[in-house]
Design an enzyme around this catalytic site. Structure first.
Site, PDB file in Angstrom:
ATOM      1  N   SER A   1      51.880  44.282  56.254  1.00 27.60           N
ATOM      2  CA  SER A   1      51.002  45.018  57.173  1.00 27.60           C
ATOM      3  C   SER A   1      49.641  45.214  56.534  1.00 27.60           C
ATOM      4  O   SER A   1      49.540  45.343  55.309  1.00 27.60           O
ATOM      5  CB  SER A   1      51.564  46.425  57.451  1.00 27.60           C
TER       6      SER A   1
ATOM      7  N   HIS B   1      49.937  45.902  52.626  1.00 28.42           N
ATOM      8  CA  HIS B   1      51.208  46.506  52.198  1.00 28.42           C
ATOM      9  C   HIS B   1      52.359  45.536  52.477  1.00 28.42           C
ATOM     10  O   HIS B   1      52.475  45.021  53.597  1.00 28.42           O
ATOM     11  CB  HIS B   1      51.440  47.822  52.946  1.00 28.42           C
TER      12      HIS B   1
HETATM   13  C1  GRF Z   1      50.862  41.747  47.097  1.00 30.30           C
HETATM   14  O1  GRF Z   1      52.123  41.217  47.328  1.00 30.30           O
HETATM   15  C2  GRF Z   1      50.696  43.064  47.794  1.00 30.30           C
HETATM   16  O2  GRF Z   1      51.414  43.177  48.966  1.00 30.30           O
HETATM   17  C3  GRF Z   1      51.201  44.030  46.784  1.00 30.30           C
HETATM   18  O3  GRF Z   1      50.747  43.511  45.572  1.00 30.30           O
HETATM   19  C4  GRF Z   1      50.688  42.093  45.650  1.00 30.30           C
HETATM   20  C5  GRF Z   1      49.384  41.633  45.135  1.00 30.30           C
HETATM   21  O4  GRF Z   1      49.337  40.260  44.926  1.00 30.30           O
HETATM   22  N1  GRF Z   1      50.750  45.370  47.057  1.00 30.30           N
HETATM   23  P1  GRF Z   1      48.042  39.566  44.387  1.00 30.30           P
HETATM   24  O5  GRF Z   1      47.523  40.362  43.214  1.00 30.30           O
HETATM   25  O6  GRF Z   1      47.040  39.513  45.504  1.00 30.30           O
HETATM   26  O7  GRF Z   1      48.479  38.188  43.959  1.00 30.30           O
END
Ligand code: GRF
Length: 224
Positions: free
Chosen positions: A148, A121
């Site tokens: 987190s 998150h």
């Molecule tokens: C991440 O920043 C995560 O915190 C959020 O979505 C993004 C996913 O990034 N929930 P990726 O697809 O792993 O590049």
């Protein structure tokens, strides 16, 4: 040369994604380098256009695309969960990682999940559950921000927080710059957390988090 992964049984990991999959890529790279004692047994995407699908396929990992929209129609959550449950049960993971997975799962699915689930998150929980975390941190004038990793429970973004990575917010930061900076933290926090889980340092069972007089309380914090 013997690697970490030769020395112990590998944790079977399934990853749920919706988008770019940069966090998935970090896990693939660490797994392939022998730096993490895991086997990624499969990837589920709820978005047929997710770049994460190519990343998984390029690494020879099983992918199941359960698109949330097909022919202009939205797949009901119940239907998605039925297929996802069947697929996951088939892969027999020890751990399910939600890495940029953007669909909220039902309490029923979480309760009967074939393996414990963790979620990445982009905020320092319990602050900023839900969406738009970086903008909310900017609006509030926060001096620190980060990401987190927590156990997934029926209540959104509310399970035991295992680990956090923290950064100082600069007056020049905006939501976009924070997203970039926090993602860099995620790419370190996720493999470290999975290593601790794979080695049994962090337990996978939500009931095992009793405070100890000898160990610091969770979450473990990484300050970068
Ligand atoms: C991440 O920043 C995560 O915190 C959020 O979505 C993004 C996913 O990034 N929930 P990726 O697809 O792993 O590049």
């Amino acid at each position: 040369m013997a690697t970490l992964s030769d020395a112990q049984p590998k944790l079977r990991v399934a990853v749920l994604v919706s988008g770019n999959g940069s966090n998935l890529q970090v896990l693939i790279d660490a797994m392939q380098a022998g730096a993490l004692p895991i086997e990624i047994v499969g990837v589920i995407s709820n978005n047929q256009d997710a770049f994460a699908i190519s990343r998984a396929k390029d690494a020879g990992i099983n992918v199941s695309v359960l698109s949330h929209v097909a022919n202009g129609k939205r797949m009901a959550l119940k239907t998605f969960e039925k297929y996802a449950f069947e697929q996951l049960t088939n892969w027999q993971p020890d751990l399910i990682v939600l890495a940029g997975f953007m669909r909220v799962l039902s309490a029923n699915f979480i309760e009967y999940s074939p393996a414990p689930m963790i979620n990445l998150h982009p905020a320092l929980l319990p602050a900023y559950k839900g969406l738009d975390t970086h903008q909310r941190a900017v609006n509030a004038g926060d001096r620190v921000h980060g990401c987190s990793i927590h156990l997934v429970t029926a209540e959104l973004d509310s399970g035991q927080v295992l680990t956090q990575a923290v950064l100082n917010v600069s007056p020049k930061d905006c939501a976009q710059s924070l997203q970039t900076r926090v993602q860099k933290l995620e790419h370190q926090l996720l493999p470290w957390t999975i290593l601790l889980l794979a080695k049994g340092v962090l337990p996978l069972n939500n009931d095992d988090y009793s405070p100890s007089a000898y160990l610091p309380n969770l979450p473990l914090k990484l300050v970068l």
